[in-house]
Scaffold this active site. Structure first.
Site, PDB file in Angstrom:
ATOM      1  N   TRP A 196       0.845  -1.191   0.000  1.00  0.00           N
ATOM      2  CA  TRP A 196       0.000   0.000   0.000  1.00  0.00           C
ATOM      3  C   TRP A 196       0.887   1.250   0.000  1.00  0.00           C
ATOM      4  O   TRP A 196       1.868   1.325   0.738  1.00  0.00           O
ATOM      5  CB  TRP A 196      -0.910  -0.037   1.231  1.00  0.00           C
ATOM      6  CG  TRP A 196      -1.771   1.172   1.429  1.00  0.00           C
ATOM      7  CD1 TRP A 196      -2.574   1.775   0.504  1.00  0.00           C
ATOM      8  CD2 TRP A 196      -1.927   1.912   2.635  1.00  0.00           C
ATOM      9  NE1 TRP A 196      -3.222   2.850   1.061  1.00  0.00           N
ATOM     10  CE2 TRP A 196      -2.840   2.964   2.372  1.00  0.00           C
ATOM     11  CE3 TRP A 196      -1.385   1.804   3.918  1.00  0.00           C
ATOM     12  CZ2 TRP A 196      -3.228   3.886   3.331  1.00  0.00           C
ATOM     13  CZ3 TRP A 196      -1.768   2.715   4.883  1.00  0.00           C
ATOM     14  CH2 TRP A 196      -2.682   3.740   4.593  1.00  0.00           C
ATOM     15  N   ASP A 277      -1.385  -5.661   9.071  1.00  0.00           N
ATOM     16  CA  ASP A 277      -2.282  -4.575   8.677  1.00  0.00           C
ATOM     17  C   ASP A 277      -3.574  -5.240   8.215  1.00  0.00           C
ATOM     18  O   ASP A 277      -3.605  -5.912   7.171  1.00  0.00           O
ATOM     19  CB  ASP A 277      -1.657  -3.751   7.544  1.00  0.00           C
ATOM     20  CG  ASP A 277      -2.511  -2.539   7.163  1.00  0.00           C
ATOM     21  OD1 ASP A 277      -3.609  -2.379   7.723  1.00  0.00           O
ATOM     22  OD2 ASP A 277      -2.075  -1.760   6.289  1.00  0.00           O
ATOM     23  N   LYS A 313     -13.465   0.125   5.187  1.00  0.00           N
ATOM     24  CA  LYS A 313     -14.024  -0.698   4.120  1.00  0.00           C
ATOM     25  C   LYS A 313     -15.198  -1.554   4.597  1.00  0.00           C
ATOM     26  O   LYS A 313     -16.267  -1.543   3.993  1.00  0.00           O
ATOM     27  CB  LYS A 313     -12.931  -1.598   3.535  1.00  0.00           C
ATOM     28  CG  LYS A 313     -11.676  -0.862   3.061  1.00  0.00           C
ATOM     29  CD  LYS A 313     -11.958   0.139   1.971  1.00  0.00           C
ATOM     30  CE  LYS A 313     -10.677   0.676   1.348  1.00  0.00           C
ATOM     31  NZ  LYS A 313      -9.795   1.396   2.287  1.00  0.00           N
TER      32      LYS A 313
END
Length: 468
Positions: A196, A277, A313
């Site tokens: 990311w 993560d 999300k």
């Protein structure tokens, strides 16, 4: 002492004025009624122009002497900049596949119904807006840790998890980075290649050194597992290994359960510290438990580990900035001390976290009816992404007569797909086909509808075969 340029300029201008004009201006200031058109003409245009010139010059000198002159323009954000370019495009076929935010089949932002219900309850309860403690809302911290590990997990029952509410995933990662910088100053973080886009920024700003381990294999558009294992083995003992719990961003390529076991073996042998993560729990597969299986397996081995969470999300709480950092420790005593230091680090950063998103999560997880409804909505969102992933694969396979195998798209999981397109090919996607995406070839399937799959397939096939 050197005189000020502005004061010198003012003195020069004042000394050039005629004495009679000075007397007239003095009298005019004392009695404005003396002014007539003839008398104002007496002042002359040169005086008026000189005053305007003086102020313009003064402003210019002030700007040129700015204390911030040496600050350069920052480069545009590679992901958010995609949306800016998309908004400026007037083509009706344009697609924004850059930012990872869920869209409906009509490509509209979506607020979960269960979130609306939780907010309605919050209004009815008329809760206050007082400051939260530094560690955040207690009900949220309990709910998020149990959601991650399971309510009956030994690390929960033995109170071995230090949980602090963070500013979504980014803020939680940043708080963990500050902990590493302060208490593990000689350690570095291993980051997957690619990863990311914000991971490197976070560790750079926290002054935590990092290096990359191999992850993506461009030849297979899959996982370079051997390279990954080799690089983790070669890292200095006691390194932090940043892992994506599920739905790897940007590739969408996850290790198999068997590969996760081998990764854990190597990390344990090297005395590394796993650092997860977890940004897509429940959103990748549609199952909260399945998407947390990698984290739970590491915890079951008795390893100490860090886990950053986000609810952007899976609950669509992008703007609420709600997440957490969890540190699994060897004992409750250690966890208590770690939590105290996380709070100490958070205090000068942002003092205490926001309350609204924390209450939403706590109220949904703490209410059996709302929790069940959330799982259904989450499965529906994950299902829509799986559906467009399958349709995109079908469209590519039907339209491409070259014999290329596009099945890697089906093997990927979650919001993103790594297309295998290079920068020049990605540029062609945007410049010719008005498909906006990051330059590494990543597309967000959340921004794709079933109706647009064939158009996207045409763009990908053209870019792959006709642009080198």
């Amino acid at each position: 002492m050197a005189s000020s340029p502005i004061l010198s300029l003012a003195s020069s201008t004042a000394s050039s004025a005629l004495p009679c004009r000075r007397r007239f201006l003095h009298n005019l200031k004392a009695n404005p009624k003396l002014a007539t058109s003839n008398q104002m003409t007496f002042l002359g245009n040169d005086h008026i122009n000189s005053k305007q010139s003086f102020f313009r010059t003064s402003m210019s000198v002030a700007v040129e002497n700015s204390k911030f002159t040496d600050i350069t323009m920052a480069p545009p954000d590679p992901i958010l900049g995609v949306s800016e370019a998309f908004r400026a495009d007037t083509n009706e076929m344009k697609l924004n596949l850059g930012v990872g935010a869920y869209r409906t089949e009509d490509l509209q932002p979506y607020v979960l119904n269960v979130v609306k219900k939780a907010e309605t309850l919050m209004l009815e309860w008329a809760e206050n807006k007082e400051y939260l403690p530094i560690e955040g809302l207690a009900a949220f911290n309990k709910a998020t840790a149990e959601l991650l590990f399971g309510t009956e997990n030994p690390v929960i029952l033995q109170q071995r998890v230090a949980t602090v509410q963070g500013l979504s995933g980014t803020g939680s990662l940043r708080l963990a980075a500050a902990l590493i910088e302060r208490y593990f100053p000689s350690s570095k973080v291993l980051i997957s290649s690619p990863t990311w886009g914000n991971h490197k920024n976070i560790f750079n700003d926290a002054r935590v050194p990092w290096s990359e381990y191999r992850y993506y294999d461009p030849k297979t558009v899959g996982l370079d597992f051997d390279g990954m294992i080799s690089d983790i083995k070669a890292a200095p003992e006691g390194s932090f290994v940043l892992l994506h719990g599920c739905a790897h961003n940007p590739t969408g390529i996850d290790p198999t359960p068997e590969q996760w076991e081998i990764i854990a073996d190597v990390i344990q042998e090297k005395n590394h510290i796993p650092f997860f993560d977890v940004a897509y729990q429940g959103f990748a597969s549609g199952s909260l438990d399945k998407d947390a299986s990698s984290v739970r397996m590491f915890a079951a081995r008795g390893l100490e580990l860090l886990i950053a969470q986000s609810y952007s999300k899976n609950l669509g709480l992008y703007a609420e900035r709600i997440g957490a950092i969890n540190v699994v420790c060897s004992s409750s005593d250690v966890a208590h001390r770690v939590k105290s230091q996380l709070k100490r680090l958070a205090r000068p950063m942002y003092s205490n976290p926001p309350i609204h998103g924390a209450r939403i999560v706590a109220n949904i997880v703490g209410n059996s009816d709302l929790f069940s409804e959330w799982k259904e909505e989450m499965a529906s969102m994950a299902g829509r992404i799986k559906s467009v992933r399958k349709k995109l694969y079908d469209s590519l396979s039907a339209k491409d007569n070259s014999g290329k195998d596009w099945s890697f798209i089906l093997k990927q999981i979650g919001m993103f797909s790594f297309t295998g397109l290079n920068k020049a090919q990605s540029d062609n996607m945007t410049n010719k086909w008005h498909v906006y995406m990051t330059k590494d070839g990543r597309i967000s399937l959340a921004g794709l509808s079933s109706a647009n799959c064939e158009y996207l397939a045409d763009a990908i096939i053209d870019s792959y075969h006709n642009v080198s």
